[in-house]
Motif scaffolding. Structure first.
Motif, short mmCIF file in Angstrom:
data_model
loop_
_atom_site.label_atom_id
_atom_site.label_comp_id
_atom_site.label_asym_id
_atom_site.label_seq_id
_atom_site.Cartn_x
_atom_site.Cartn_y
_atom_site.Cartn_z
N VAL A 148 10.08 -2.89 -4.35
CA VAL A 148 9.34 -1.84 -3.63
C VAL A 148 9.82 -0.46 -4.09
O VAL A 148 9.01 0.44 -4.36
CB VAL A 148 9.53 -2.02 -2.11
N ILE A 149 11.13 -0.31 -4.23
CA ILE A 149 11.67 1.00 -4.65
C ILE A 149 11.19 1.34 -6.06
O ILE A 149 10.76 2.45 -6.35
CB ILE A 149 13.21 0.98 -4.58
N THR A 150 11.25 0.35 -6.97
CA THR A 150 10.83 0.60 -8.34
C THR A 150 9.36 0.97 -8.41
O THR A 150 8.97 1.92 -9.09
CB THR A 150 11.07 -0.65 -9.22
N VAL A 151 8.54 0.21 -7.70
CA VAL A 151 7.10 0.48 -7.74
C VAL A 151 6.80 1.87 -7.21
O VAL A 151 6.06 2.66 -7.82
CB VAL A 151 6.32 -0.60 -6.94
N ASP A 171 0.84 -1.21 0.00
CA ASP A 171 0.00 0.00 0.00
C ASP A 171 0.87 1.26 0.00
O ASP A 171 0.64 2.18 -0.77
CB ASP A 171 -0.92 0.00 1.23
N ARG A 172 1.89 1.27 0.86
CA ARG A 172 2.79 2.44 0.89
C ARG A 172 3.48 2.59 -0.47
O ARG A 172 3.65 3.70 -0.97
CB ARG A 172 3.86 2.30 1.98
N ALA A 173 3.85 1.47 -1.07
CA ALA A 173 4.62 1.53 -2.33
C ALA A 173 3.77 2.12 -3.45
O ALA A 173 4.23 3.00 -4.17
CB ALA A 173 5.11 0.14 -2.71
N VAL A 174 2.54 1.67 -3.60
CA VAL A 174 1.74 2.20 -4.71
C VAL A 174 1.28 3.63 -4.43
O VAL A 174 0.87 4.35 -5.33
CB VAL A 174 0.50 1.33 -5.03
N GLU A 175 1.39 4.06 -3.15
CA GLU A 175 1.11 5.48 -2.87
C GLU A 175 2.31 6.33 -3.25
O GLU A 175 2.25 7.55 -3.19
CB GLU A 175 0.80 5.65 -1.38
N GLY A 176 3.42 5.70 -3.61
CA GLY A 176 4.59 6.44 -4.04
C GLY A 176 5.46 6.91 -2.90
O GLY A 176 6.36 7.72 -3.08
N ASP A 177 5.24 6.42 -1.69
CA ASP A 177 6.00 6.86 -0.54
C ASP A 177 7.16 5.89 -0.28
O ASP A 177 7.03 4.91 0.46
CB ASP A 177 5.06 6.92 0.68
N VAL A 178 8.29 6.15 -0.91
CA VAL A 178 9.42 5.22 -0.84
C VAL A 178 9.86 5.01 0.59
O VAL A 178 10.05 3.86 1.04
CB VAL A 178 10.63 5.74 -1.66
#
Lengths: 387, 316
Positions: free
Chosen positions: B307-310, B200-207
């Motif tokens: 995770v970083i890429t997403v 969820d954090r990853a697709v929100e763009g919050d690395v």
């Protein structure tokens, strides 16, 4: 009419095997017998007839006439019912060392019908390394009348130690014309046989299914719609879901009946006749969970195989696109879809077609490497979309 | 009569403690010259046992710890029972049995011979784990209420050693009374660190948040496979909701086959995602999944880079 008629488009191989059968006969008669070998390795691409070749050879060894195709020995050998022909077909993902040790013991028995004790291993590539090592000893020092026939896609699939102790027989992809002629001989319509032989890319079993089974044809058409469905990113995800679901359904249809039959057979043999108040036989739950584990492994493999067939069709589709783009003078695999192929050939570059073929092949590898099938197919569909 | 302790169960921490306590007791009572023998029952016969327990010239007291009592032979069982009923009082015998049906005779024989029985059964339910926390805190000289104990178990998971350490640490740092606030201060963010939370954090763009959650997740023992599965699932949801077009979550939920909350959440994420970025992200996750499942050397690294890429694709 002989047992080798079932082996399509492999004349050279048949000649080798027939010579060996003659030598085997003279060896039984006690008059020489040079030319017979006790361990054979049949290699060739899927569908080229590795196991057919092995079964036919077994039949010819058991038959007094060298494989007439008509007698009891020939018939039971081909179907796997012959007392001296054991056919091992690993159904799960792999074949272990404990099972192999049993196999080796059975292979050492004297033949009950007085000719040869033949052990056919289909998919020897599914044996684990330890299992192959367990087999090695008997291949190296075989029982007097023992014959081992191993089948594998390529010699690289076996340990060098096993490989070097076998006589190799390499099957080729049968020519389309031979496959089509054979299907016609089985009663298929000429045009259908020609189409099926081409669309199956020389895989005899698949060609037969395509020629006979309307559902298989329908499924192939659905798979080949995927290249038109990946026009949008959303479409990629839906197409991927469809492809994976279809593979699941196909696999479920194949194994469902086998699973329930096996489970009830096991219950019966353990003496669980059901009914209220009866105690469960001792050790039953352990045996049942063991069976379930093997069934699950088989289900995974069946599903992967179904998906792999779809991906093979898809790869051939892009191969056809490339054929048209480069103007090569070779036959299209999916000739019936030439208009779709042509349209894609006109609107894309050969470079992107190559990238797409790579994506499809990469997906096959990914599925093989245990990546979640849906995710792997999605990634492939998106790669096809991006070109 | 010798001191005989029978430890029944296979909860490793409890077994270790019970054995240690019994040995300590023997050492305390036996003076400076105590010989401690720690042996496996499978490698021991009654003659060995007699040798270990026979009086020696200098060491007055002797402690014999017999582990894996389910593998004890018949003679050994008889020897131990005899030892328990009329042996040398300077001998302490500690017998460890994992529980269960195998070798039940040992347990019954020793119990009948008057052995002190310590239960160390596996702690299975969350309730029992909470009780364990309460007991541990009391042991360390503090007290904790039920809610705080539940929070602590939810944060730390199933490892009893870690739970025990946490209890000791909390009492040492905070003092006797431990409340939910204290547990939250020490373990905030840990309980929610599942593969889904990372995705969820990853697709929100919050690395940063995604990586922090990922590290917590690994620390609590989340399998990297779950991370790539959750990432794939989130990206799939975004794509399908995006393809469905505009509409209220409630009307879209039916055709998409998802609950409305999932649709609503995906619609929120959708603003950050462009089709091309989505495609790149899915391909990266598929690569990572292969890496996690054995194609790469390091599953954790593969999950982390996915995770970083997403998260990077979301921000694009």
């Amino acid at each position: 009419m002989g047992v080798f008629d079932e082996l399509i488009g492999q004349r050279e191989v048949v000649a080798v095997l027939e010579t060996a059968v003659l030598a085997a006969q003279s060896s039984i008669a006690g008059t020489g017998g040079a030319g017979m070998t006790h361990a054979w390795l049949f290699t060739g691409p899927p569908g080229s007839g590795r196991s057919v070749a092995a079964r036919a050879f077994a039949a010819a060894l058991q038959c007094a006439d060298g494989g007439c195709g008509l007698c009891h020995e020939c018939h039971t050998s081909m179907t796997g019912a012959h007392a001296d022909v054991e056919i091992v077909a690993p159904a799960g993902l792999s074949y272990g060392v404990a099972e192999t040790r049993d196999l080796v013991n059975r292979a050492a028995l004297a033949p009950t019908r007085g000719r040869w004790q033949v052990t056919i291993v289909e998919d020897a590539d599914r044996f684990t390394e330890q299992a192959l090592n367990a087999l090695l000893k008997s291949i190296e020092e075989p029982p007097p009348r023992g014959v081992f026939l191993l089948c594998a896609p390529s010699t690289e699939d076996l340990l060098p130690t096993v490989r070097s102790r076998c006589r190799h027989v390499t099957l080729r992809i049968p020519p389309y014309a031979d496959v089509a002629a054979h299907l016609e001989g089985e009663g298929a319509d000429g045009a259908v046989a020609a189409f099926a032989a081409r669309a199956a890319q020389g895989h005899v079993g698949r060609a037969r299914r395509l020629a006979r089974d309307a559902e298989a044809q329908q499924r192939r058409r659905e798979v080949l719609e995927l290249p038109t469905q990946v026009a949008t990113v959303g479409g990629c995800f839906m197409a991927a879901a469809n492809l994976v679901d279809a593979a699941k359904e196909e696999a479920a249809r194949i194994i469902e009946s086998a699973d329930s039959a096996e489970t009830s057979a096991l219950r019966e043999s353990l003496g669980d006749i059901g009914g209220r108040g009866r105690a469960k036989p001792r050790g039953m739950s352990a045996a049942l969970s063991d069976l379930e584990r093997r069934q699950k492994s088989r289900a995974t493999r069946t599903q992967r195989d179904a998906l792999d067939r779809a991906l093979t069709d898809l790869a051939a589709f892009y191969r056809d696109v490339l054929v048209l783009q480069l103007g090569s003078d070779v036959v299209l695999v999916h000739g019936d879809l030439e208009r779709t192929v042509q349209r894609l050939a006109n609107t894309s570059s050969p470079e992107s077609t190559l990238r797409r073929i790579e994506a499809v092949l990469g997906c096959r590898e990914a599925v093989d490497a245990n990546v979640a099938p849906l995710l792997a197919v999605e990634a492939m569909a998106l790669a096809l979309h991006q070109g | 009569m010798p001191r005989v302790t029978l430890v029944v169960g296979d909860e490793e921490l409890l077994v270790a403690r019970a054995v240690q306590r019994a040995v300590q007791a023997a050492l305390a009572g036996g003076g400076p010259d105590v010989a401690v023998h720690d042996v496996m029952a499978a490698e021991l016969d009654h003659i060995d046992l007699a040798e270990l327990t026979s009086p020696s010239l200098f060491a007055e007291a002797r402690v014999v710890v017999v582990r894996g009592a389910q593998d004890a032979g018949k003679d050994l069982v008889t020897a131990m029972t005899t030892l328990a009923t009329d042996g040398d009082p300077d001998v302490s015998l500690v017998v460890v049995h994992p529980g269960g049906a195998k070798g039940k005779a040992v347990v019954e024989a020793l119990r009948g011979a008057g052995a002190k029985v310590v239960e160390a059964a596996k702690i299975k339910s969350t309730r029992d784990r909470e009780q364990f926390v309460v007991d541990e805190v009391r042991e360390a000289g503090g007290s904790i209420d039920r809610d705080a104990a539940a929070d602590l178990v939810a944060s730390i998971g199933t490892d009893l050693r870690e739970l025990s350490t946490a209890c000791v640490q909390l009492v040492a740092d905070i003092g006797p009374r431990i409340t939910t606030d204290h547990v939250a201060a020490y373990y905030r963010g840990r309980a929610e660190s599942t593969g889904f939370a990372v995705a969820d954090r990853a697709v929100e763009g919050d690395v940063a948040a995604a990586l922090e959650t990922l590290r917590w997740a690994f620390a609590t023992g989340v399998d990297p496979v779950l991370v790539s599965a959750a990432l794939a699932s989130n990206l799939r949801t975004i794509a399908l909701v995006g393809a469905a077009g505009r509409g209220s979550p409630d009307t879209l939920a039916g055709p998409l086959g998802m609950p409305p909350w999932k649709v609503r959440r995906a619609q929120g994420w959708l603003k950050r995602w462009k089709p091309d970025a989505l495609a790149d992200a899915v391909r990266a996750v598929a690569d990572a999944d292969a890496g996690i499942k054995g194609a790469g050397d390091d599953a954790a690294f593969a999950a982390e880079s996915a995770v970083i890429t997403v998260a990077g694709c979301a921000a694009r």
